[in-house]
Design an enzyme around this catalytic site. Structure first.
Site, short mmCIF file in Angstrom:
data_model
loop_
_atom_site.label_atom_id
_atom_site.label_comp_id
_atom_site.label_asym_id
_atom_site.label_seq_id
_atom_site.Cartn_x
_atom_site.Cartn_y
_atom_site.Cartn_z
N GLY A 15 2.80 3.48 2.98
CA GLY A 15 2.18 3.07 1.74
C GLY A 15 2.69 3.91 0.60
O GLY A 15 3.29 4.97 0.81
N GLN B 12 2.39 7.91 -7.68
CA GLN B 12 3.42 8.66 -6.96
C GLN B 12 4.82 8.38 -7.53
O GLN B 12 5.74 9.17 -7.30
CB GLN B 12 3.41 8.30 -5.47
CG GLN B 12 2.15 8.78 -4.76
CD GLN B 12 2.22 8.46 -3.27
OE1 GLN B 12 1.89 7.35 -2.86
NE2 GLN B 12 2.66 9.41 -2.47
N CYS C 73 1.82 12.72 3.51
CA CYS C 73 1.93 12.04 2.23
C CYS C 73 3.33 12.28 1.67
O CYS C 73 3.82 13.42 1.73
CB CYS C 73 0.87 12.58 1.27
SG CYS C 73 0.88 11.78 -0.34
N LEU C 74 3.94 11.23 1.12
CA LEU C 74 5.28 11.40 0.56
C LEU C 74 5.26 12.37 -0.63
O LEU C 74 6.29 12.93 -0.98
CB LEU C 74 5.85 10.04 0.12
CG LEU C 74 6.04 9.01 1.25
CD1 LEU C 74 6.61 7.71 0.70
CD2 LEU C 74 6.92 9.55 2.37
N HIS D 231 -6.37 6.32 2.05
CA HIS D 231 -5.41 7.32 1.58
C HIS D 231 -4.68 6.81 0.33
O HIS D 231 -4.61 7.51 -0.69
CB HIS D 231 -4.41 7.64 2.70
CG HIS D 231 -3.30 8.57 2.30
ND1 HIS D 231 -3.08 9.78 2.91
CD2 HIS D 231 -2.34 8.45 1.34
CE1 HIS D 231 -2.04 10.38 2.33
NE2 HIS D 231 -1.57 9.59 1.38
N GLU D 232 -4.14 5.60 0.41
CA GLU D 232 -3.36 5.07 -0.73
C GLU D 232 -4.24 4.85 -1.95
O GLU D 232 -3.86 5.17 -3.07
CB GLU D 232 -2.67 3.75 -0.34
CG GLU D 232 -1.60 3.88 0.72
CD GLU D 232 -0.61 5.00 0.48
OE1 GLU D 232 -0.33 5.33 -0.69
OE2 GLU D 232 -0.13 5.58 1.47
N HIS E 293 -5.17 7.77 -4.15
CA HIS E 293 -4.17 8.17 -5.15
C HIS E 293 -4.49 7.58 -6.52
O HIS E 293 -4.14 8.17 -7.54
CB HIS E 293 -2.78 7.65 -4.73
CG HIS E 293 -2.06 8.52 -3.74
ND1 HIS E 293 -1.68 9.80 -4.01
CD2 HIS E 293 -1.62 8.26 -2.48
CE1 HIS E 293 -1.03 10.31 -2.96
NE2 HIS E 293 -1.00 9.40 -2.01
NI NI Z 1 -0.05 9.76 -0.11
#
Ligand code: NI
Length: 184
Positions: A49, A54, A103-104, A145-146, A149
């Site tokens: 995701g 981000q 997480c990226l 999680h997504e 953000h």
């Molecule tokens: Ni993340």
């Protein structure tokens, strides 16, 4: 289509509030291009995701895609590509359910986070049509999680036991056998 630079922990963009988009904005070429770029970026970095903040866009937009039986997470549950605008999350079952998350925007680290195990997400899709999806367990974690953000929250804020926050290598050496699957 293009791969965008991913903001990392400490970048103020990750902590900013995001704004909703109108149906007209969702259908605009600029926003549709952003969606394509986010899908490319998620694929490039092997995430399940990606949320708009981000990639430095303070908008209520996220993309999610989980391959069934994917190599990295060894989980037999898939989610075909979803483009999610203006998401609203409703908890259907608050029973805590834990995973080692990644997480990226927090590369190289994993942390164990417990979240409600079942949620409903109401949103607008890529064509600005209203949709609703119910997610459980692993997928409930991915959605939460997504969508966190979009409210400036990161998984690291939600680690209750700091002894279960680790670099990927140490996670693999010392924690993987504890159970709970890592996600990104
Ligand atoms: Ni993340």
């Amino acid at each position: 289509m293009a791969i965008r630079k991913v903001a990392r922990l400490g970048h103020p963009m990750l902590r900013q509030p995001t704004r909703q988009l109108s149906k007209q904005e969702i259908k605009s070429p600029e926003v549709q291009r952003l969606v394509d770029d986010m899908i490319d970026t998620m694929h490039e970095y092997g995430g399940v995701g990606l949320a708009a903040p981000q990639v430095h866009e303070p908008l209520r937009l996220a993309v999610i895609e989980v391959e069934e039986l994917n190599e990295r997470y060894k989980i037999a549950v898939g989610q075909p590509l979803l483009v999610i605008f203006n998401a609203k999350v409703t908890v259907l079952d608050p029973t805590p359910y834990g995973f080692w998350e990644g997480c990226l925007s927090v590369p190289g680290l994993r942390g164990y986070v417990e979240r409600p195990r079942k949620v409903r997400v109401d949103f607008l899709d890529r064509g600005a049509e209203p949709r609703s999806i119910v997610a459980e367990d692993f997928l409930a974690t991915v959605f939460q999680h997504e969508l966190d953000h979009l409210d400036g929250a990161l998984y690291v804020d939600k680690i209750s036991d700091r002894s279960r926050f680790a670099f990927v290598e140490e996670y693999q050496r010392f924690h993987m056998q504890e159970g709970g699957v890592a996600i990104d």
